[in-house]
Design a protein around this motif. Structure first.
Motif, short mmCIF file in Angstrom:
data_model
loop_
_atom_site.label_atom_id
_atom_site.label_comp_id
_atom_site.label_asym_id
_atom_site.label_seq_id
_atom_site.Cartn_x
_atom_site.Cartn_y
_atom_site.Cartn_z
N SER A 37 -15.20 -37.69 60.91
CA SER A 37 -15.58 -37.59 59.26
C SER A 37 -15.68 -36.16 58.88
O SER A 37 -15.60 -35.92 57.55
N PHE A 38 -15.70 -35.05 59.49
CA PHE A 38 -15.49 -33.78 59.12
C PHE A 38 -14.02 -33.28 59.17
O PHE A 38 -13.67 -31.84 58.66
N THR A 39 -12.91 -33.99 59.46
CA THR A 39 -11.60 -33.29 59.62
C THR A 39 -11.11 -33.05 58.18
O THR A 39 -10.59 -31.78 58.22
N GLU A 40 -11.29 -33.86 57.25
CA GLU A 40 -10.69 -33.34 55.75
C GLU A 40 -11.44 -32.24 55.34
O GLU A 40 -10.87 -31.25 54.86
N ALA A 41 -12.60 -32.00 55.49
CA ALA A 41 -13.58 -30.82 55.03
C ALA A 41 -12.94 -29.69 55.81
O ALA A 41 -12.76 -28.60 55.21
N PHE A 42 -12.73 -29.79 57.17
CA PHE A 42 -12.25 -28.59 57.76
C PHE A 42 -10.89 -28.20 57.43
O PHE A 42 -10.62 -26.95 57.41
N LEU A 43 -9.92 -29.25 57.02
CA LEU A 43 -8.51 -28.88 56.82
C LEU A 43 -8.85 -28.11 55.40
O LEU A 43 -7.83 -27.19 55.18
N VAL A 44 -9.51 -28.66 54.41
CA VAL A 44 -9.55 -27.66 53.25
C VAL A 44 -10.17 -26.29 53.59
O VAL A 44 -10.01 -25.37 52.98
N CYS A 45 -11.14 -26.15 54.21
CA CYS A 45 -11.84 -24.79 54.59
C CYS A 45 -10.71 -23.90 55.27
O CYS A 45 -10.93 -22.68 55.02
N ILE A 46 -10.00 -24.28 56.05
CA ILE A 46 -8.88 -23.39 56.68
C ILE A 46 -7.67 -23.23 55.81
O ILE A 46 -6.87 -22.68 56.33
N GLY A 47 -7.58 -24.10 54.79
CA GLY A 47 -6.50 -23.83 54.11
C GLY A 47 -5.26 -24.86 54.30
O GLY A 47 -4.47 -24.34 53.51
N MET A 48 -5.45 -25.58 55.03
CA MET A 48 -4.35 -26.49 55.48
C MET A 48 -4.21 -27.74 54.66
O MET A 48 -3.15 -28.53 54.55
N LYS A 49 -5.17 -27.96 53.77
CA LYS A 49 -5.18 -29.01 52.59
C LYS A 49 -5.63 -28.64 51.32
O LYS A 49 -6.77 -27.87 51.15
N ASP A 50 -5.03 -29.08 50.22
CA ASP A 50 -5.27 -28.72 49.01
C ASP A 50 -6.36 -29.59 48.53
O ASP A 50 -5.96 -30.88 48.51
N PRO A 51 -7.60 -29.19 48.19
CA PRO A 51 -8.77 -30.27 47.62
C PRO A 51 -8.29 -30.79 46.53
O PRO A 51 -8.75 -31.85 46.10
N THR A 52 -7.41 -30.28 45.50
CA THR A 52 -7.06 -31.05 44.35
C THR A 52 -6.19 -32.15 44.46
O THR A 52 -6.17 -32.99 43.63
N LEU A 53 -5.50 -32.26 45.47
CA LEU A 53 -4.37 -33.13 45.88
C LEU A 53 -5.30 -34.55 46.21
O LEU A 53 -4.78 -35.42 45.74
N THR A 54 -6.28 -34.38 46.70
CA THR A 54 -7.08 -35.47 47.15
C THR A 54 -7.67 -36.16 45.92
O THR A 54 -7.65 -37.24 45.44
N ALA A 55 -8.20 -35.37 44.92
CA ALA A 55 -8.95 -35.44 43.66
C ALA A 55 -7.65 -36.46 42.79
O ALA A 55 -7.89 -37.48 42.22
N GLN A 56 -6.50 -35.87 42.75
CA GLN A 56 -5.27 -36.49 41.96
C GLN A 56 -5.13 -37.79 42.47
O GLN A 56 -4.71 -38.95 41.94
N LYS A 57 -5.17 -38.00 43.94
CA LYS A 57 -4.76 -39.28 44.63
C LYS A 57 -5.79 -40.33 44.11
O LYS A 57 -5.44 -41.27 43.89
N LYS A 58 -7.01 -39.92 44.23
CA LYS A 58 -8.07 -40.80 43.75
C LYS A 58 -7.92 -41.26 42.48
O LYS A 58 -8.35 -42.33 42.10
N LYS A 59 -7.66 -40.38 41.42
CA LYS A 59 -7.38 -40.72 40.05
C LYS A 59 -6.29 -41.77 39.62
O LYS A 59 -6.38 -42.66 38.95
N HIS A 60 -5.26 -41.50 40.70
CA HIS A 60 -4.09 -42.53 40.42
C HIS A 60 -4.72 -43.82 41.19
O HIS A 60 -4.29 -44.95 40.59
#
Length: 101
Positions: A37-60
Motif C-alpha cells: 500500500s505504500f509502494t507508490e508513495a515511496f516511489l514518489v518520495c524517492i523521485g522514481m515516479k512523477d506524482p502528476t502522471l498519476t493525476a493525469q491518468k485518473k483524469k483520463h
C-alpha cells in the motif's frame, strides 16, 4: 519471498506446526498489504515516479462519458468496494463523480 516462507512453514513437523503455519501466513499477508500500500508513495518520495502522471491518468479514466452507472457490474462493485473500504484504511483520493443530467 512470502511464498517461500509459507512453504517452509508447511514442511516443519512439530506439535506447534499449526501455530507456525498460521503465524507465517498472517505475517505474509499483513506485510504484503502494508508494504504494497505504500509502494507508490515511496516511489514518489524517492523521485522514481512523477506524482502528476498519476493525476493525469485518473483524469483520463474519469471522463464524463464513463459515469459509474455505465461501467460493467463487476468493475463497478470493485470501485465501490475500493471507495468504501480500501481508501478509508489505506488512503487515496476519492473518485470524482460527474453530475448526472
Amino acid at each position: 519471498r512470502g511464498a517461500i516462507c509459507f512453504a517452509l512453514s508447511l514442511k516443519k513437523n512439530t506439535k506447534h506446526s499449526p501455530i507456525i503455519v498460521t503465524t507465517t501466513f498472517a505475517i505474509v499477508i499483513i506485510t504484503t498489504l502494508f508494504v504494497g500500500s505504500f509502494t507508490e508513495a515511496f516511489l514518489v518520495c524517492i523521485g522514481m515516479k512523477d506524482p502528476t502522471l498519476t493525476a493525469q491518468k485518473k483524469k483520463h479514466l474519469l471522463r464524463k462519458d464513463t459515469a459509474l452507472h455505465e461501467i460493467p457490474c463487476v468493475k463497478r462493485w470493485i470501485i465501490r468496494f475500493d471507495e468504501a473500504y480500501m481508501k478509508r484504511y489505506f488512503g487515496g483520493k476519492k473518485r470524482v463523480e460527474e453530475p448526472q443530467p
